[in-house]
Enzyme design. Structure first.
Site, PDB file in Angstrom:
ATOM      1  N   LYS A  30       0.901  -1.129  -0.127  1.00 18.20           N
ATOM      2  CA  LYS A  30      -0.060   0.021   0.008  1.00 18.20           C
ATOM      3  C   LYS A  30       0.857   1.309   0.227  1.00 18.20           C
ATOM      4  O   LYS A  30       2.070   1.373   0.365  1.00 18.20           O
ATOM      5  CB  LYS A  30      -0.930  -0.097   1.365  1.00 18.20           C
ATOM      6  CG  LYS A  30      -2.033   1.103   1.189  1.00 18.20           C
ATOM      7  CD  LYS A  30      -2.783   0.843   2.652  1.00 18.20           C
ATOM      8  CE  LYS A  30      -3.928   1.788   2.670  1.00 18.20           C
ATOM      9  NZ  LYS A  30      -3.579   3.249   2.862  1.00 18.20           N
ATOM     10  N   GLY A  31       0.238   2.340  -0.753  1.00 18.10           N
ATOM     11  CA  GLY A  31       1.039   3.787  -0.447  1.00 18.10           C
ATOM     12  C   GLY A  31       1.380   3.983   0.858  1.00 18.10           C
ATOM     13  O   GLY A  31       0.575   4.017   1.798  1.00 18.10           O
ATOM     14  N   GLY A  34       6.146   2.715   3.405  1.00 16.93           N
ATOM     15  CA  GLY A  34       7.887   2.610   3.364  1.00 16.93           C
ATOM     16  C   GLY A  34       8.554   1.648   2.410  1.00 16.93           C
ATOM     17  O   GLY A  34       9.552   0.888   2.508  1.00 16.93           O
ATOM     18  N   THR A  36       9.621   2.256  -0.450  1.00 19.49           N
ATOM     19  CA  THR A  36      10.989   2.840  -1.243  1.00 19.49           C
ATOM     20  C   THR A  36      12.063   2.871  -0.295  1.00 19.49           C
ATOM     21  O   THR A  36      13.362   2.266  -0.629  1.00 19.49           O
ATOM     22  CB  THR A  36      10.973   4.480  -1.577  1.00 19.49           C
ATOM     23  OG1 THR A  36       9.939   4.480  -2.585  1.00 19.49           O
ATOM     24  CG2 THR A  36      11.988   4.984  -2.155  1.00 19.49           C
ATOM     25  N   THR A  37      11.666   3.091   0.946  1.00 19.95           N
ATOM     26  CA  THR A  37      12.946   2.943   2.047  1.00 19.95           C
ATOM     27  C   THR A  37      13.082   1.402   2.067  1.00 19.95           C
ATOM     28  O   THR A  37      14.507   1.031   2.186  1.00 19.95           O
ATOM     29  CB  THR A  37      12.519   3.434   3.368  1.00 19.95           C
ATOM     30  OG1 THR A  37      12.157   4.713   3.419  1.00 19.95           O
ATOM     31  CG2 THR A  37      13.609   3.229   4.574  1.00 19.95           C
ATOM     32  N   ASP A  59       7.294   3.609  -9.796  1.00 20.83           N
ATOM     33  CA  ASP A  59       6.236   4.090  -9.182  1.00 20.83           C
ATOM     34  C   ASP A  59       6.361   5.696  -9.727  1.00 20.83           C
ATOM     35  O   ASP A  59       7.415   6.403  -9.680  1.00 20.83           O
ATOM     36  CB  ASP A  59       6.369   4.486  -7.573  1.00 20.83           C
ATOM     37  CG  ASP A  59       5.337   5.078  -6.803  1.00 20.83           C
ATOM     38  OD1 ASP A  59       4.593   5.810  -7.377  1.00 20.83           O
ATOM     39  OD2 ASP A  59       5.401   4.818  -5.615  1.00 20.83           O
ATOM     40  N   ASN A 269       6.531  -2.112   8.849  1.00 21.62           N
ATOM     41  CA  ASN A 269       7.241  -0.787   9.055  1.00 21.62           C
ATOM     42  C   ASN A 269       6.444  -0.098  10.373  1.00 21.62           C
ATOM     43  O   ASN A 269       5.377  -0.497  10.465  1.00 21.62           O
ATOM     44  CB  ASN A 269       7.525   0.021   8.056  1.00 21.62           C
ATOM     45  CG  ASN A 269       8.838  -0.293   7.134  1.00 21.62           C
ATOM     46  OD1 ASN A 269       9.956  -0.942   7.595  1.00 21.62           O
ATOM     47  ND2 ASN A 269       8.766  -0.345   5.715  1.00 21.62           N
TER      48      ASN A 269
END
Length: 354
Positions: A30-31, A34, A36-37, A59, A269
């Site tokens: 889900k947007g 985290g 990308t991290t 993305d 996260n």
């Protein structure tokens, strides 16, 4: 293999990072959870054990540049501070006009108007197929990726819905090719008459477009074959300990499983005190509440309410994914931005925190 041993799976991504055959690692969820991290952290850890690693953002938000504090584009660029880690951000939309080529012979007048109209008809056909732009873009990306000699590629994907559409790209291409074939059969006489009238110069070639799409579909089929090879490809699901995030994670896992795609790692996260139990913390608070200032009581009470909710959902995650490596990453008191911060964060994916 670990699940078959009957023991509890290690709560880290060590098995993924140490796998010598994995070539593609997709990170989805889900947007705002985290992804990308986590993607950057996986890439940083892989760079320690692989000869060369590429992280690709598909993305539209393109957060790699923000994460590393360095501007990336559509060509691979070395990440500052690393010799063997590269990053690129690709456009999720393909230019259908560019794909189909110029509209006319460039001579001007009625000829170009007719050619433009024919090209417009083809463009309308192509864009009438839901997801065709993403399918073509994905095909172009994978063609580019396959020509690159990286030992591992990490894909920072768009939110869950986009990732699920990726799985339906072969069917999307089938639909588009079917529509194109139908159009060609219906208007073949018109194409031949117009080609004869204008001597064939600058005519849009439906065969050329069809051939291009069939090449793309063959490429996507090839990609899906590798995606279904568990020794070469895996999906890492990222979530937070909240209902909607877990719901989307389960939807993603179910769809991946249905499609025969390997997924065995879940990263949770923003976990409050993953090494503490909410019940124990509540007991301490109840015992010491009266000795604390009112403001501190309010802060701790809200924190414990959030911790209790998270623990409930984390329990559900462990029940749902008992054959997965479930990694709990603590809520930090700072943003993860810059190569050093990402490297520090990435260590928590390899070494269990809780």
């Amino acid at each position: 293999a670990d699940a078959a041993d009957g023991g509890e799976l290690e709560p880290s991504l060590r098995a993924l990072l140490d796998s010598p055959t994995l070539n593609w690692i997709f990170v989805g969820g889900k947007g705002g959870v985290g992804k990308t991290t986590t993607s950057c952290s996986i890439a940083v850890q892989l760079a320690k054990v692989r000869s060369s690693v590429l992280i690709v953002s598909t993305d539209p938000a393109h957060n790699l540049s923000d994460a590393f504090g360095q501007q990336f584009g559509k060509e691979p660029l070395a990440v500052n501070g690393f010799d063997n880690l590269f990053a690129m951000e690709v456009d999720s939309n393909v230019d259908v006009d560019a794909l189909m080529g110029p509209a006319g012979g460039g001579a001007g007048g009625p000829m170009d108007e007719v050619m433009g109209g024919m090209q417009g008809m083809f463009k309308d056909l192509m864009t009438s197929v839901p997801g065709i732009d993403e399918a073509m873009s994905f095909a172009e990306l994978m063609k580019q990726v396959q020509q690159m000699n990286y030992s591992a590629i990490v894909f920072d994907t768009a939110p869950t819905g986009h990732t699920l559409r990726l799985l339906s790209f072969p069917r999307t291409m089938e639909s588009a090719i079917g529509k194109l074939l139908g159009l060609r059969n219906r208007f073949s006489g018109l194409f031949q008459s117009m080609s004869g009238l204008f001597g064939g110069a600058g005519m849009p070639s439906e065969d050329m477009l069809l051939g291009k799409m069939q090449q793309m579909k063959a490429l996507i089929d090839q990609v899906h074959t590798q995606i279904r090879d568990a020794s070469r490809t895996t999906f890492v699901c990222v979530c937070i300990a909240e209902f909607l995030s877990i719901y989307e994670t389960e939807r993603l896992v179910q769809e991946l499983t249905r499609e025969g795609i390997d997924t065995r790692n879940v990263v949770v996260n923003q976990v409050l005190f993953p090494d503490q139990d909410a019940v124990d913390m509540r007991e301490w608070f109840d015992t010491n509440r009266e000795t604390l200032p009112a403001e501190a009581q309010g802060i701790i009470s809200k924190t414990l309410a959030r911790k209790t909710m998270q623990d409930k959902y984390i329990g559900q995650i462990f029940e749902l994914y008992e054959e997965f490596h479930v990694v709990l990453v603590p809520l930090l008191d700072h943003e993860v931005r810059g190569a050093q911060a990402i490297e520090d964060f990435s260590a928590m994916l390899r070494e269990p925190v809780a």
